[in-house]
Enzyme design. Structure first.
Site, PDB file in Angstrom:
ATOM      1  N   CYS A 257       0.593  -1.662   0.135  1.00  0.00           N
ATOM      2  CA  CYS A 257      -0.912   0.036   0.261  1.00  0.00           C
ATOM      3  C   CYS A 257       1.260   1.145  -0.115  1.00  0.00           C
ATOM      4  CB  CYS A 257      -1.015  -0.051   1.000  1.00  0.00           C
ATOM      5  SG  CYS A 257      -0.292  -0.158   2.772  1.00  0.00           S
ATOM      6  N   GLU A 347      -6.688   3.555  -5.261  1.00  0.00           N
ATOM      7  CA  GLU A 347      -5.570   2.739  -4.500  1.00  0.00           C
ATOM      8  C   GLU A 347      -6.509   1.056  -5.032  1.00  0.00           C
ATOM      9  OE1 GLU A 347      -3.259   1.001  -0.715  1.00  0.00           O
ATOM     10  OE2 GLU A 347      -5.782   0.528  -0.180  1.00  0.00           O
TER      11      GLU A 347
END
Length: 466
Positions: A257, A347
């Site tokens: 991430c 994302e």
């Protein structure tokens, strides 16, 4: 039907019984460890790190085979990063006993372990995260019980077994490191609520992070990141910036991430940067290909489809119904807006990058802020620029790590920069977390201050002039 229900009920009860047994055993191990000095704890950590390094290939293979995510060779590097670079950093520092002494102030800081750590392990980086959290817990004198993601249960269990066996072989108590055998959502929730657990250390999706903070226990949790990379007019080397961004985002098929999600390029350097970007393996998607990719990546509710996570750029193209060159490292989409209505601006745990143009640094800064506001606040921003005046405004962004002229992945996790090396990166109150630091063993202790009187206490009644 009744037999099926009974079987499911038996499995749930067995999972809950496993939680209770593991939590109680971990508490006994912690109590047996009480008073152990830092030198002895370091002996355990060193043995664990060496065992983890030896097993790095085995664990990487287990993780890829079980989850279907990522790149085998890259998972080896992730495992070894934690058992090598991070472990060495840990061993060079103290976490229990006397931490520091301020002779002038007459204050001594003493680190005290917290107890049993309830550890939530993600499906994207299961073995490397388990290695990191096991080492951090034992370094700081704690016991730890891991709760794996159900789709990464076997590789997480094997990692915890290797850590536990190595610790015991070095003299540590049994059950200092353990793992749930058949994890379920109810059993993970039960672990977080157990009286034996002193702290929850959670890495996972938004739902698991919310559950961790709702457990009623002190919690350090990290979740999503939507990381922008700004390429400014003063970029030292446009081609190198392109390589850094692609290397970071394509590493382990984008399962970290902290890797870049969007690139914001100032017009003055766009031709040189974009030429290098394409030459180094970026494939530009046309509008139809973007739409096809969105359908593969996201379901009707807008959530990432598990089957699309951690796949290669070539595989994502195949799933989307088109082909790309075998040398493609990332799929690139030129975008003009940020928001839920533009799914590729979110994302994506895969090698997909959105690319935006900006007239100047001010417009680039605004775009980066907009990207962070879409579920990325508190995480990381990368800036590629040499002029301090161009860099400085980016320090106002709501990001826990602002890394300069380095890949977001390797800079954010503390390898290519001097932020603390870690495999759990705090995102601060921007995203509902209590911690914006890179988490280290020093976050897993209570710090006591032994403080001597340095001014007469009776003077507390005296007026103070400002």
């Amino acid at each position: 039907m009744t037999a099926a229900i009974d079987t499911a009920l038996d499995a749930d009860l067995a999972a809950l019984a496993d939680v209770r047994a593991k939590a109680r055993a971990a508490r006994r191990a912690f109590e047996a460890l009480e008073g152990t000095d830092q030198e002895t704890l370091d002996r355990y950590v060193r043995a664990m790190a060496l065992a983890g390094t030896k097993a790095a290939e085995e664990l990487a293979r287990l993780a890829v085979d079980e989850t279907g995510y990522g790149v085998y060779e890259h998972k080896i590097y992730k495992n070894r990063y934690n058992t090598g670079f991070v472990a060495k950093w840990m061993l060079e520092r103290r976490a229990v006993g006397v931490l520091w002494v301020d002779d002038a102030a007459r204050v001594t800081a003493v680190g005290a372990p917290m107890g049993v750590i309830g550890s939530i392990i993600p499906v994207t980086n299961p073995t490397s995260t388990t290695l990191f959290k096991s080492l951090a817990a034992v370094k700081s004198g704690n016991a730890i019980v891991h709760a794996p993601h159900p789709r990464a249960a076997r590789c997480t269990l094997r990692t915890a077994e290797i850590m536990a066996d190595a610790a015991v072989s070095a003299g540590a108590p049994e059950d200092l490191v353990s793992c749930l055998v058949e994890p379920t959502l109810p059993s993970t929730q039960e672990l977080m609520r157990r009286a034996e657990v002193a702290l929850v250390l959670a890495t996972g999706g938004p739902g698991m992070v919310r559950a961790a903070y709702s457990s009623g226990k002190p919690t350090i949790a990290v979740g999503a990141g939507n990381v922008p990379a700004y390429v400014g007019e003063s970029v030292p080397d446009a081609a190198e910036a392109a390589e850094m961004i692609i290397a970071s985002k394509s590493f382990d098929n984008g399962t970290a991430c902290v890797a870049e999600q969007s690139v914001v390029v100032v017009d003055a350097v766009a031709p040189a940067f974009l030429a290098a970007f394409e030459a180094r393996g970026a494939y530009w998607l046309d509008a139809a290909q973007q739409d096809a990719l969105v359908r593969v990546l996201f379901d009707e509710r807008g959530a990432l489809r598990p089957g699309a996570v951690g796949q290669s750029a070539v595989r994502l193209a195949e799933l989307s119904g088109f082909t790309v060159p075998s040398t493609t490292r990332v799929l690139a989409a030129e975008l003009h807006s940020v928001g839920v209505e533009t799914p590729l601006s979110r994302e994506i745990l895969g090698p997909v990058l959105s690319v935006y143009s900006a007239r100047d640094a001010a417009e680039g800064l605004r775009r980066c802020r907009e990207i962070l506001a879409l579920d990325g606040e508190g995480h990381t921003t990368a800036v590629h620029a040499a002029d301090p005046e161009e860099i400085a405004p980016f320090g106002t962004l709501p990001a826990g790590r602002i890394v300069i002229n380095t890949p977001a992945l390797f800079g954010g996790m503390g390898y290519s920069t001097e932020v603390d090396p870690s495999f759990q990166l705090g995102t601060g109150t921007w995203s509902g977390s209590i911690c914006s630091d890179n988490v280290t063993p020093l976050h897993l202790i209570n710090i006591k201050r032994i403080a001597h009187e340095v001014r007469p206490w009776r003077t507390v009644y005296d007026p103070v002039e400002l």
